[in-house]
Design an enzyme around this catalytic site. Sequence first.
Site, mmCIF file in Angstrom:
data_model
loop_
_atom_site.group_PDB
_atom_site.id
_atom_site.type_symbol
_atom_site.label_atom_id
_atom_site.label_comp_id
_atom_site.label_asym_id
_atom_site.label_seq_id
_atom_site.Cartn_x
_atom_site.Cartn_y
_atom_site.Cartn_z
ATOM 1 N N ASP A 1 0.808 -1.213 0.000
ATOM 2 C CA ASP A 1 0.000 0.000 0.000
ATOM 3 C C ASP A 1 0.847 1.272 0.000
ATOM 4 O O ASP A 1 0.686 2.151 0.851
ATOM 5 C CB ASP A 1 -0.943 0.015 1.209
ATOM 6 C CG ASP A 1 -1.652 -1.318 1.431
ATOM 7 O OD1 ASP A 1 -1.830 -2.056 0.454
ATOM 8 O OD2 ASP A 1 -2.017 -1.608 2.581
ATOM 9 N N GLU B 1 -11.564 -1.013 -3.280
ATOM 10 C CA GLU B 1 -10.893 -0.392 -2.141
ATOM 11 C C GLU B 1 -9.665 0.342 -2.672
ATOM 12 O O GLU B 1 -9.394 0.362 -3.865
ATOM 13 C CB GLU B 1 -10.508 -1.437 -1.081
ATOM 14 C CG GLU B 1 -9.468 -2.434 -1.494
ATOM 15 C CD GLU B 1 -9.010 -3.315 -0.334
ATOM 16 O OE1 GLU B 1 -9.600 -3.246 0.754
ATOM 17 O OE2 GLU B 1 -8.047 -4.081 -0.516
#
Length: 339
Positions: A50, A210
Amino acid sequence: MRSYLFVLPLIYLFLTACSNGNDLNIDDEPSDENKNSTYNNPVVPTSLPDPTIIKAADGYFYLYATEDVHNTPILRSDNLTDWKLLGTAFTNETRPNWEPNGGIWAPDINYINEKYVLYYSLSVWGGGNTCGIGVATATKPEGPFTDHGKLFRSNEIGVHNSIDPFYIEEDGKKYLFWGSFFGIYSQELNDDGLSIKPATTRQVAGTAFEAVYIHKKDGNYYLFASVGSCCEGANSSYRTVVGRSENLFGPYVNKNGEPMLENHYEVLIEGNDKFVGTGHNSEIITDDKGSDWIFYHSYLRQNPNRGRVLVMDQVHWVNGWPEITGQSPSTENSLPVFE
């Protein structure tokens, strides 16, 4: 995005850091005749899920990631390919604690009001009702960061699994986008960026997504997101997808005009023979030649115990849409240009 903490990649990362003065280098060096013009993927062969990146006032790039390195790793580079581990955003004493035993996932770094502002998710695995998003600030990109606590929890904002924040400014206003498989939402922030304005929540994309990131280019907005399973090693189905809109809040659509609110999208990056589980992209960074670059994470298909390694690819713009060559991670690519 949600994450288990990988022990093996953590050990490997610190062994790598200690062995070469904290420089995190790629696995396979290019041949002598190419080493000054190309790089190999993964850019960093250890787990940095991420990623979020910023070019700071000192001219360096700083990268932050989900805390497979405890307390949120901070890396620095002057060329996007050679990264040095500087330390962590927090310590055991200063890390956020408003979600007991929560992990710090999916940070998002920004420069707001002359401070470095780090939005972050705080959650335990499966804690979709109590997880939430918080914020911390620092005067320098390498920290130390001071936590200002939570902006909201899932059960307070009415959005289940409220993680994966992304900050953007538009027309003098500040907004936070977020969401994980229960809709992508936006929320207006107050001028300090450290608190929310009530009753400003709106949904902008459906339940397939997401890890939202929005990029503005040539009058259009591009909503990047991830679909599929993030964290199952070689069985991960994670992919990076995108939609486009003429408005920050949508409607975002695919090339056929079908809305992301109904879970339609264009695939930007998916796995290949070497990489699998390609998702949760960073901000787009433009080099001195005008080329655009994007980071994301992926498992190595033959060595998933490394965790979600750091991959970088060039973004090409074709007929108003972003594309990655081959729609999958490159093994070798030309270097970004910085003069």
